[in-house]
Design a protein around this motif. Structure first.
Motif, PDB file in Angstrom:
ATOM      1  N   GLN A 294     -10.668  59.558  20.085  1.00 45.14           N
ATOM      2  CA  GLN A 294     -11.256  59.328  18.764  1.00 45.14           C
ATOM      3  C   GLN A 294     -10.203  58.779  17.803  1.00 45.14           C
ATOM      4  OE1 GLN A 294     -13.134  62.873  17.289  1.00 45.14           O
ATOM      5  NE2 GLN A 294     -14.556  62.993  18.996  1.00 45.14           N
TER       6      GLN A 294
ATOM      7  N   ARG B 202     -10.046  55.202  15.975  1.00 42.77           N
ATOM      8  CA  ARG B 202      -9.863  55.057  14.528  1.00 42.77           C
ATOM      9  C   ARG B 202      -8.793  54.009  14.221  1.00 42.77           C
ATOM     10  NH1 ARG B 202      -7.882  59.673  10.303  1.00 42.77           N
ATOM     11  NH2 ARG B 202      -7.938  58.351   8.466  1.00 42.77           N
TER      12      ARG B 202
ATOM     13  N   THR C 175     -14.903  50.650  20.171  1.00 47.82           N
ATOM     14  CA  THR C 175     -16.113  51.051  20.893  1.00 47.82           C
ATOM     15  C   THR C 175     -15.785  51.506  22.313  1.00 47.82           C
ATOM     16  OG1 THR C 175     -17.474  49.554  19.580  1.00 47.82           O
ATOM     17  CG2 THR C 175     -18.362  50.232  21.708  1.00 47.82           C
TER      18      THR C 175
ATOM     19  N   GLN D   8     -21.991  60.589  17.526  1.00 50.81           N
ATOM     20  CA  GLN D   8     -22.296  60.064  16.197  1.00 50.81           C
ATOM     21  C   GLN D   8     -21.255  59.040  15.756  1.00 50.81           C
ATOM     22  OE1 GLN D   8     -22.594  63.599  13.832  1.00 50.81           O
ATOM     23  NE2 GLN D   8     -24.644  64.086  14.554  1.00 50.81           N
ATOM     24  N   ILE D   9     -19.991  59.316  16.057  1.00 52.27           N
ATOM     25  CA  ILE D   9     -18.936  58.363  15.696  1.00 52.27           C
ATOM     26  C   ILE D   9     -19.155  57.046  16.436  1.00 52.27           C
ATOM     27  CG2 ILE D   9     -16.457  57.891  15.827  1.00 52.27           C
ATOM     28  CD1 ILE D   9     -15.994  60.911  15.474  1.00 52.27           C
TER      29      ILE D   9
ATOM     30  N   VAL E 195     -22.030  55.784  17.468  1.00 50.65           N
ATOM     31  CA  VAL E 195     -23.175  55.079  16.871  1.00 50.65           C
ATOM     32  C   VAL E 195     -22.770  54.424  15.554  1.00 50.65           C
ATOM     33  CG1 VAL E 195     -25.467  55.402  15.840  1.00 50.65           C
ATOM     34  CG2 VAL E 195     -24.925  56.488  18.018  1.00 50.65           C
ATOM     35  N   VAL E 196     -22.065  55.145  14.702  1.00 47.07           N
ATOM     36  CA  VAL E 196     -21.655  54.588  13.406  1.00 47.07           C
ATOM     37  C   VAL E 196     -20.721  53.398  13.606  1.00 47.07           C
ATOM     38  CG1 VAL E 196     -20.322  55.077  11.307  1.00 47.07           C
ATOM     39  CG2 VAL E 196     -22.013  56.719  12.119  1.00 47.07           C
ATOM     40  N   THR E 197     -19.783  53.517  14.537  1.00 43.98           N
ATOM     41  CA  THR E 197     -18.849  52.415  14.798  1.00 43.98           C
ATOM     42  C   THR E 197     -19.594  51.188  15.300  1.00 43.98           C
ATOM     43  OG1 THR E 197     -17.090  53.973  15.308  1.00 43.98           O
ATOM     44  CG2 THR E 197     -16.810  51.734  16.117  1.00 43.98           C
TER      45      THR E 197
ATOM     46  N   GLU F 287     -22.744  50.529  14.818  1.00 48.66           N
ATOM     47  CA  GLU F 287     -23.579  50.009  13.726  1.00 48.66           C
ATOM     48  C   GLU F 287     -22.765  49.096  12.831  1.00 48.66           C
ATOM     49  OE1 GLU F 287     -25.203  53.545  11.914  1.00 48.66           O
ATOM     50  OE2 GLU F 287     -26.998  53.469  13.166  1.00 48.66           O
ATOM     51  N   ASN F 288     -21.499  49.434  12.612  1.00 53.24           N
ATOM     52  CA  ASN F 288     -20.622  48.571  11.808  1.00 53.24           C
ATOM     53  C   ASN F 288     -20.411  47.214  12.464  1.00 53.24           C
ATOM     54  OD1 ASN F 288     -19.968  50.018   9.411  1.00 53.24           O
ATOM     55  ND2 ASN F 288     -18.758  51.415  10.663  1.00 53.24           N
TER      56      ASN F 288
ATOM     57  N   GLY G  12     -26.034  48.917  16.512  1.00 50.30           N
ATOM     58  CA  GLY G  12     -26.525  50.285  16.450  1.00 50.30           C
ATOM     59  C   GLY G  12     -27.548  50.604  17.527  1.00 50.30           C
TER      60      GLY G  12
ATOM     61  N   ARG H 211     -27.487  53.394  20.737  1.00 48.62           N
ATOM     62  CA  ARG H 211     -28.515  54.391  21.057  1.00 48.62           C
ATOM     63  C   ARG H 211     -29.059  54.192  22.475  1.00 48.62           C
ATOM     64  NH1 ARG H 211     -28.639  53.933  15.613  1.00 48.62           N
ATOM     65  NH2 ARG H 211     -29.863  52.044  15.467  1.00 48.62           N
TER      66      ARG H 211
END
Length: 170
Positions: free
Chosen positions: A68, A72, A84, A102-103, A105-107, A109-110, A114, A118
């Motif tokens: 993680q 980042r 990713t 969740q991290i 998915v958010v990454t 989505e950026n 997204g 999923r």
């Protein structure tokens, strides 16, 4: 006498390996601390180098949190594909970690992916980590592949349900 000296030698080797293991633990902790320091200073490349040392020294089960941090670093540098991949490796090692999922998915989505995130997580739930680890797009370390291979036939834990009584899989 020869057996006694052999026994003494073996005991010395065992003690030295225990000390080496302790030094390795301290060394790993110092790499994490230095990586965190570099990350807070915005030195993402240096932080990733320290985290890579940690990843090389720890077992696959311990890697998701460090992956993680690696993700980042990549994210802060605008390298969303690399972030990713690091997060997918973390999710494959800890498929039931809601935070890591969740991290991811958010990454994604950026990066405008997204729905792909999923869909990938749904595939993970259906197929398991082994199939997805093989087609990750980056070469995961051999020990991670062995970890996935060894756990390919194990069943996931049962979802928690309130007030359940009796025996259940964990």
């Amino acid at each position: 006498m020869r057996r006694l000296s052999t026994l003494a030698l073996l005991l010395a080797l065992i003690q030295s390996s225990i000390l080496c293991a302790q030094n390795d633990r301290d060394q790993v902790l110092s790499w994490v601390e230095r990586g965190d320091q570099f990350l807070s200073e915005g030195l993402y490349e240096s932080a990733r180098r320290e985290y890579q040392k940690v990843l090389d020294a720890i077992s696959p089960q311990q890697r998701p949190a460090i992956l993680q941090k690696v993700a980042r670093c990549f994210f802060q540098q605008g390298k969303l594909t690399a972030a990713t991949i690091a997060l997918k490796r973390a999710v494959l090692l800890a498929p039931h970690s809601d935070v890591t999922r969740q991290i991811l998915v958010v990454t994604m989505e950026n990066a405008g992916q997204g729905q792909e995130a999923r869909d990938w997580l749904a595939r993970l739930d259906r197929e398991g980590p082994w199939d997805l680890a093989v087609e990750l797009g980056a070469d995961p370390p051999e020990d991670e592949l062995q970890f996935h291979r060894a756990n390919a036939s194990t069943q996931p834990p049962e979802p928690a349900s309130p007030h359940k009584v009796g025996a259940f899989r964990t």
